[in-house]
Every structure is written in structure tokens, then in C-alpha cells.
Design an enzyme around this catalytic site. Structure first.
Site, PDB file in Angstrom:
ATOM      1  N   GLU A   1      80.694  32.904  36.658  1.00  0.00           N
ATOM      2  CA  GLU A   1      82.125  33.149  36.862  1.00  0.00           C
ATOM      3  C   GLU A   1      82.740  31.916  37.490  1.00  0.00           C
ATOM      4  O   GLU A   1      82.203  31.373  38.460  1.00  0.00           O
ATOM      5  CB  GLU A   1      82.385  34.329  37.813  1.00  0.00           C
ATOM      6  CG  GLU A   1      82.014  35.698  37.305  1.00  0.00           C
ATOM      7  CD  GLU A   1      82.338  36.772  38.342  1.00  0.00           C
ATOM      8  OE1 GLU A   1      83.170  36.512  39.244  1.00  0.00           O
ATOM      9  OE2 GLU A   1      81.753  37.860  38.263  1.00  0.00           O
TER      10      GLU A   1
ATOM     11  N   GLU B   1      76.560  39.538  42.066  1.00  0.00           N
ATOM     12  CA  GLU B   1      76.801  39.229  43.478  1.00  0.00           C
ATOM     13  C   GLU B   1      76.315  40.350  44.397  1.00  0.00           C
ATOM     14  O   GLU B   1      76.887  40.593  45.459  1.00  0.00           O
ATOM     15  CB  GLU B   1      78.272  38.890  43.718  1.00  0.00           C
ATOM     16  CG  GLU B   1      78.732  37.671  42.924  1.00  0.00           C
ATOM     17  CD  GLU B   1      80.117  37.179  43.298  1.00  0.00           C
ATOM     18  OE1 GLU B   1      80.856  37.925  43.984  1.00  0.00           O
ATOM     19  OE2 GLU B   1      80.469  36.053  42.907  1.00  0.00           O
TER      20      GLU B   1
END
Length: 308
Positions: free
Chosen positions: A228, A119
Site C-alpha cells: 500500500e 498490518e
């Protein structure tokens, strides 16, 4: 609306396997914040191996992750989706040094993929072009590293992980183009979804990310993972999202199991609770409670997929 969504999803998923693989994100610290050693990792993996033999991490040098986890994973027959932290120059140099020092001590088959960044685009730590440069740098680096049997790591794909909404943004294209494989993160909890909408939201996010990546790569036949996803079992509510064991179990069945039934590979966040993590402002204690198991390895809810 739901029929249209499922029809579109089926079109996107025409070439995927019958059942998606399962992996677990694995923390590298003990409850007291100290780093796990080889024997602790071996205990974690021995416990997990009846459910999955793939684990995902976030950095190489932090807590001597590769140094300790690499031998444990090899001993237990696991593959690592090995995270590499690229966000600042000093950290990135430490990551590269750890790769050079410890990849030669294990077999190339122990590393499933190198994942540069987690991210980094979502947090705006790097631009897409900067991330692409780091991905290419790791590709060049691992080509020159051989495992303990003299085999090159050049056969291992190098990719990245980011939030689904960033991946569907055209600005992420340089990083997508540079990556061999891209993992997409999606959390219905962080989108403030009610339980009634949580699994639908997850599917929609995943479909958008996958379709974007298929278009960018020019093929529907690509490796794809949800990097995730999950649901916390305790902590404060976030909008309409309520942490609880019941809701986590519901999202496991209707979200994670359902995605895998469509052939989507899923790396669940996460294997075990991490009691060492600090409270986060506005979401008190939620970061401690994402584990499928408590930190003492007590299962919170059934993870057998019920496709009835």
C-alpha cells in the site's frame, strides 16, 4: 546524503527487474455501503484493465468478496492478491470456509498470492508467532483445495502484509520466516512528511523493508511488493502532509513511478474513492479520498509515468 542513499538503494536492488509491476487495492463496497456484486466488480475491472490486471483485497468472506470477485476477475483476466483476515477466531473461521467454498469455482491462475493479515502486527492484533501460525494454517488448508480444473492451490504463495517499520523490527521475524512473500506498506502522508520530503521518505522506508526481507530470506532474489502507498486528495492535513490532487500527482510521479523504475512492484492504495467510509478523528474525511479515480471513475490526475 542523497548520493549515499541512492548507492545503498542500488546495492539492495541489484537483482530486480527493469520495471516494477503495478496493482491496485480495490474496495468491495459501493458508495452507499452496500456490497459490490459480480457485475459491479466486472465493471471495475473492465475499467482498470488498461492500467493493470492485478488487484489486491483484504478479506475473503467480508461482503462475499471471493464469491463475487473471483468470477469477475477470471472473466476479465485479472489476478487477485487475496487478503485473508486472521485477527479473531470467528472471522478467521469464516475466511477459511469461504476459501473452501469458492476457490474450487475458479482457476488457480486467478489467485496471485494469499495474503494473511493486513498490518496485523502494526495494530498489535496478533503477535508475530501468532501470525506465523495463521500463515502456516492457510498453507496447509490451500494445499488440499483444488480449482475448477482439478489443479491444486499449493502452487500459490502464502504471505502477509505489514507496515515497513514493523517489518524492520526484529520482533516480526517469525512471521517473515513463515511467509513465502512479504508485502510492505509505506505512507509518507501518515508520517507527516512535507511534500518536499515525501518521495525521499517513501524510498527510504521501502529500502529498509526490502533489505530486512532479503537478509531474513538469505537472498536478494526475492519477490517483493509495496502493498500500500499513495496520497489522499482531500481531507485534513496531518502534520506537514497536505491532501490535494496536486500533491497526490507529485507523489505518483516521484514516488510510485520512481519506485517502479527501480524495479519495485507497487500496489497503489487505492483504485477508487470510497465515499461510504466514516470520517476519522483528527483526519476528517481523508479515508474517503485515497482513490486515483473518483468513485464515478473520473481520473484525478495523470498516471502516465514521466521519466524525464
Amino acid at each position: 546524503m542523497q548520493i549515499k542513499f541512492l548507492t545503498t538503494l542500488a546495492t539492495v536492488l541489484t537483482s530486480v527487474a527493469a520495471m516494477g509491476d503495478l496493482a491496485f487495492n480495490l474496495g468491495v463496497k459501493n458508495d452507499d455501503g452496500t456490497c459490490k456484486d459480480v457485475s459491479t466488480f466486472e465493471g471495475d475491472l473492465d475499467f482498470l484493465k488498461s492500467h493493470s490486471k492485478i488487484i489486491k483485497t483484504y478479506a475473503v468472506s467480508d461482503c462475499n468478496t471471493l464469491q463475487n470477485l473471483g468470477p469477475a476477475a477470471e472473466a476479465e483476466g485479472f489476478q487477485i492478491q487475496l487478503g485473508i483476515w486472521p485477527n479473531d477466531d470467528a472471522h478467521f473461521e469464516a475466511e477459511k470456509e469461504a476459501l473452501q467454498n469458492y476457490l474450487p469455482k475458479i482457476s488457480v491462475s486467478t489467485i496471485k498470492i494469499f495474503l494473511v493479515g493486513s498490518e496485523a502486527l502494526y495494530r498489535e492484533d496478533l503477535t508475530a508467532s501468532e501470525l506465523a501460525s495463521k500463515i502456516n494454517e492457510i498453507k496447509d488448508l490451500v494445499k488440499g483445495i483444488k480449482d475448477k480444473n482439478g489443479k491444486s492451490y499449493s502452487s500459490v504463495p502464502v504471505g502477509t502484509v505489514d507496515s515497513w517499520n514493523v517489518l524492520v523490527d526484529g520482533a516480526s521475524k517469525p512471521a517473515i520466516d513463515a511467509a513465502d512473500v512479504v508485502y510492505s506498506n509505506s505512507f509518507s502522508y501518515w508520517q507527516k512528511n512535507s511534500q518536499a520530503n515525501a518521495s525521499y521518505s517513501l524510498f527510504d522506508d521501502v529500502m529498509q523493508a526490502l533489505q530486512t526481507l532479503q537478509t531474513a530470506k538469505g537472498s536478494t532474489d526475492i519477490e517483493f511488493w509495496v502493498g500500500e502507498t499513495g496520497w489522499p486528495t482531500d481531507g485534513s492535513s496531518y502534520g506537514d502532509s497536505v491532501p490535494s490532487v496536486e500533491n497526490a500527482a507529485d507523489q505518483w510521479q516521484k514516488g510510485i513511478c520512481a519506485l517502479r523504475a527501480w524495479g519495485i512492484n507497487v500496489a497503489v492504495y487505492e483504485a477508487f474513492d470510497e465515499a461510504w467510509k466514516p470520517d476519522t478523528s483528527g483526519t476528517s474525511s481523508v479515508e474517503k479520498h485515497w482513490g486515483v479515480w473518483q468513485s464515478d471513475k473520473t481520473l484525478k490526475y495523470s498516471i502516465d509515468c514521466k521519466f524525464n
